[in-house]
Design an enzyme around this catalytic site. Structure first.
Site, PDB file in Angstrom:
ATOM      1  CD  GLU A  96      39.475  44.226  -3.628  1.00  0.00           C
ATOM      2  OE1 GLU A  96      40.582  44.024  -4.489  1.00  0.00           O
ATOM      3  OE2 GLU A  96      39.014  45.374  -3.563  1.00  0.00           O
ATOM      4  CG  PHE A 115      51.395  51.499   0.264  1.00  0.00           C
ATOM      5  CD1 PHE A 115      50.142  51.508   0.444  1.00  0.00           C
ATOM      6  CD2 PHE A 115      52.007  51.594  -0.861  1.00  0.00           C
ATOM      7  CE1 PHE A 115      49.372  51.933  -0.663  1.00  0.00           C
ATOM      8  CE2 PHE A 115      51.337  51.828  -2.066  1.00  0.00           C
ATOM      9  CZ  PHE A 115      49.829  52.028  -1.755  1.00  0.00           C
ATOM     10  NE  ARG A 128      47.217  49.166 -11.498  1.00  0.00           N
ATOM     11  CZ  ARG A 128      46.572  49.341 -10.681  1.00  0.00           C
ATOM     12  NH1 ARG A 128      46.451  48.331  -9.680  1.00  0.00           N
ATOM     13  NH2 ARG A 128      45.845  50.559 -10.292  1.00  0.00           N
TER      14      ARG A 128
HETATM   15  P1  5GP Z   1      40.338  49.509   1.712  1.00  0.00           P
HETATM   16  O1  5GP Z   1      38.875  49.818   1.247  1.00  0.00           O
HETATM   17  O2  5GP Z   1      40.083  47.919   2.486  1.00  0.00           O
HETATM   18  O3  5GP Z   1      41.050  50.325   2.614  1.00  0.00           O
HETATM   19  O4  5GP Z   1      41.409  49.251   0.432  1.00  0.00           O
HETATM   20  C1  5GP Z   1      41.062  48.485  -0.565  1.00  0.00           C
HETATM   21  C2  5GP Z   1      41.841  49.133  -1.693  1.00  0.00           C
HETATM   22  O5  5GP Z   1      42.584  50.107  -1.308  1.00  0.00           O
HETATM   23  C3  5GP Z   1      42.488  47.601  -2.607  1.00  0.00           C
HETATM   24  O6  5GP Z   1      41.706  47.071  -3.241  1.00  0.00           O
HETATM   25  C4  5GP Z   1      43.715  48.490  -2.950  1.00  0.00           C
HETATM   26  O7  5GP Z   1      43.424  48.969  -4.237  1.00  0.00           O
HETATM   27  C5  5GP Z   1      44.048  50.062  -2.012  1.00  0.00           C
HETATM   28  N1  5GP Z   1      45.033  49.402  -1.096  1.00  0.00           N
HETATM   29  C6  5GP Z   1      45.043  49.083   0.260  1.00  0.00           C
HETATM   30  N2  5GP Z   1      46.236  48.903   0.946  1.00  0.00           N
HETATM   31  C7  5GP Z   1      47.111  48.936  -0.035  1.00  0.00           C
HETATM   32  C8  5GP Z   1      48.552  48.677   0.009  1.00  0.00           C
HETATM   33  O8  5GP Z   1      49.099  48.474   0.577  1.00  0.00           O
HETATM   34  N3  5GP Z   1      49.044  48.702  -1.359  1.00  0.00           N
HETATM   35  C9  5GP Z   1      48.353  49.255  -2.517  1.00  0.00           C
HETATM   36  N4  5GP Z   1      49.086  49.296  -3.668  1.00  0.00           N
HETATM   37  N5  5GP Z   1      46.997  49.338  -2.540  1.00  0.00           N
HETATM   38  C10 5GP Z   1      46.604  49.299  -1.217  1.00  0.00           C
END
Ligand code: 5GP
Length: 178
Positions: A99, A152, A165
């Site tokens: 991941e 973020f 990306r």
């Molecule tokens: P979770 O389900 O753990 O909240 O988030 C997982 C997904 O959210 C990651 O695979 C990613 O796609 C997105 N995500 C979470 N935090 C960030 C961040 O700081 N930046 C970006 N670009 N995507 C994030």
């Protein structure tokens, strides 16, 4: 309206060094009679995946899994769904999920439940980034690249509204009001 900008957060050199270490850690931990099934979680982990698998020194099968993630919004909805399924039966296999980032943990929790139900021999997790401040569900992380603050981040596969990306480094998004 707000203007966005990206500040350097983790350089390409630092990421490359840690990725090589992670590959070695996975290799050392990975005694397996069949090739290790390494799962790329699309799209965010594609660049990290491509780099880390080249440091895993054992037979592997590389497979891809799509999950719906952030759009323009920076908050997770908690609802996760598969957009592309594996093309390999993982029953009885040693599986490693790769991941990009574990934030609230909801996506990883979903992946562990979904892939766990397919009865792999083992199921482990490698994440490049971990934001412990925002964890909502505890998920076991076997290999973690960097533990980061509640920022973020974009670049090195991670997007904001499908952009950034392709940045070779990881940057922190900043928003300034006009
Ligand atoms: P979770 O389900 O753990 O909240 O988030 C997982 C997904 O959210 C990651 O695979 C990613 O796609 C997105 N995500 C979470 N935090 C960030 C961040 O700081 N930046 C970006 N670009 N995507 C994030």
């Amino acid at each position: 309206m707000s203007r966005e900008s990206v500040e350097p957060y983790l350089s390409a050199e630092i990421i490359a060094a840690r990725t090589a270490e992670l590959g070695r850690e996975i290799t050392v931990a990975g005694i397996t009679d069949q090739p290790l099934v390494v799962v790329c979680v699309l799209k965010g982990s594609v660049i990290f995946f491509a780099d880390v698998v080249r440091h895993i020194d054992m037979p592997t099968n590389l497979v891809f899994l799509g999950v719906a993630s952030y759009g323009a919004s920076m908050e997770t909805s908690g609802a996760v769904r598969l957009t592309h399924d594996l093309t390999l039966d993982i029953a009885g296999r040693d599986v490693l999920i790769v991941e990009d980032i574990v934030d609230t943990g909801l996506t990883m929790n979903y992946l562990l439940r979904t892939l766990g139900a397919r009865k792999p021999k083992s199921l482990r997790v490698c994440t490049l980034l971990h934001k412990p401040a925002r964890m909502r569900v505890e998920v076991p992380l076997d290999f973690t690249g960097f533990t980061i603050d509640d920022v973020f981040v974009v670049g090195y596969g991670l997007d904001y509204d499908e952009r950034y990306r392709n940045l070779p480094y990881i940057g922190a998004m900043r928003f300034q009001a006009d």
